[in-house]
Design a protein around this motif. Structure first.
Motif, short mmCIF file in Angstrom:
data_model
loop_
_atom_site.label_atom_id
_atom_site.label_comp_id
_atom_site.label_asym_id
_atom_site.label_seq_id
_atom_site.Cartn_x
_atom_site.Cartn_y
_atom_site.Cartn_z
N ASP A 138 0.86 -1.18 0.00
CA ASP A 138 0.00 0.00 0.00
C ASP A 138 0.89 1.23 0.00
O ASP A 138 1.51 1.56 1.00
N GLY A 160 -6.72 -1.28 1.28
CA GLY A 160 -7.64 -1.98 0.41
C GLY A 160 -9.04 -2.03 0.97
O GLY A 160 -9.65 -3.07 1.06
N SER A 161 -9.59 -0.91 1.33
CA SER A 161 -10.84 -0.87 2.08
C SER A 161 -12.06 -0.93 1.18
O SER A 161 -12.56 0.07 0.72
N ALA A 165 -8.31 3.46 -0.83
CA ALA A 165 -7.38 2.35 -1.00
C ALA A 165 -6.27 2.68 -1.98
O ALA A 165 -5.28 1.95 -2.06
#
Length: 344
Positions: A29, A36-37, A43
């Motif tokens: 990330d 990665g929501s 994200a």
């Protein structure tokens, strides 16, 4: 689906990949605060590491294209319909270029069939470009450097993380769901598929201790016994489930980057511990008496005793032996039943 991928013909095997980092570290990330929501723009950007370096995806993709075998199944399983995907020529039971479990998912989503890329002679770059994708998914593939470079001129590309054609379905889901901003949903999908596989295996308890060998024995040449190494997703899938690996497979898989190899039939004694031979061919089983009549191959206990599971060539069930996000729910019970019956 013999010596290469499900859509490829019998060919000489070439070493195509270099070993890289494990998939547990292939997704980074780049915004630290984002993980990665669930599809949220927070994200992004994300950086995906793969065999050819890193791919940065700046914002949530809206138009998703996929190339190579089964990559379309990740977005579809997560409710995202690709704008284009590879046309299937292996396992297609009705000639429409789409496998039945993909057809079922498209129907469930109320979606039309995406543009189909004909990859008979390689990737159709012009057709991919015409779909105007925001991202191109190919985590399970054997993309060459040249193919990757060409696709990257169209859109960011998620290539395979280590060995060509060696990406597990779990790592394919992890990479591609992160690229779509759906990492949490990807993890949930993996958990769901693990449950389906474990339930199916529990229905066939004898398989848990069986040494299964994926082979291709050319009916016109019994001088060689060809089989897949653990780098291939077929035996790799079973090994990950805890099934023991036949000695010859373990020995030939050590220190290689080949997903397929062969040994002389004169070394038939190396296959003594194999419980089930899985091969592709005519479902009538006509090859079994031929194998049993061969003076060398008949020395292998599994062959002598008929413990041979035949996946009928170019059928959906044969294609499902390469486990993928949608094929598992469609055929894992039938597949395990086939292997268990061969143990009989």
């Amino acid at each position: 689906m013999r010596l290469s991928r499900p859509a490829a013909a019998l060919a000489t095997i070439a070493v195509v990949a270099a070993s890289l980092v494990g998939c547990s570290s292939v997704v980074e990330d780049s915004a630290d605060a984002a993980t990665g929501s669930s599809g949220a723009d927070a994200a992004f950007p994300v950086t995906i590491e793969h065999v050819y370096g890193e791919t940065v995806i700046a914002s949530k993709p809206e138009r998703v294209a996929t190339v190579a075998w089964s990559n379309q199944e990740v977005p579809l399983a997560l409710g995202v319909v690709p704008v284009g995907m590879a046309k299937v020529t292996w396992g297609d039971d009705d000639g429409d270029g789409v496998l039945p479990w993909v057809e079922d998912k498209l129907d469930e989503l109320g979606a039309e069939t995406p543009v189909l890329f004909d990859e008979t002679d390689g990737i159709d770059f012009e057709a991919v470009a015409d779909t105007q994708p925001d991202v191109i998914l190919a985590a399970y593939s054997g993309l060459t450097q040249e193919e990757y470079d060409t696709l990257s001129k169209i859109a960011p590309v998620v290539a395979y993380p280590g060995e060509a054609w060696g990406t597990s379905y779990e790592d394919m889901i992890r990479l591609e769901s992160t690229a779509l901003g759906l990492a949490d949903e990807g993890d949930a999908l993996i958990d769901d598929l693990h449950g389906k596989v474990e339930s199916a295996l529990a229905d066939h308890p004898d398989l848990a201790d069986a040494k299964v060998l994926f082979s291709y024995i050319d009916p016109s040449d019994f001088s060689q016994i060809g089989f897949y190494t653990t780098l291939d997703t077929r035996p790799g899938f079973l090994a990950d489930l805890g099934l023991p690996v036949p000695a010859v497979v373990a020995e030939e898989s050590e220190g290689t980057t080949d997903f397929y190899t062969s040994v002389s039939a004169e070394e038939a004694d190396r296959f003594a511990d194999v419980d089930v031979f899985v091969t592709y061919g005519d479902a009538s089983g006509s090859i079994i008496p031929q194998l049993q009549a061969d003076p060398l191959l008949s020395q292998i206990p599994a062959i002598a005793e008929g413990r041979i599971a035949i996946l009928e060539e170019s059928t959906p069930l044969a294609a499902s032996a390469n486990p993928s996000p949608l094929s598992i729910g469609w055929g894992i019970d039938e597949y395990f039943a086939l292997l268990a019956d061969a143990l009989g």
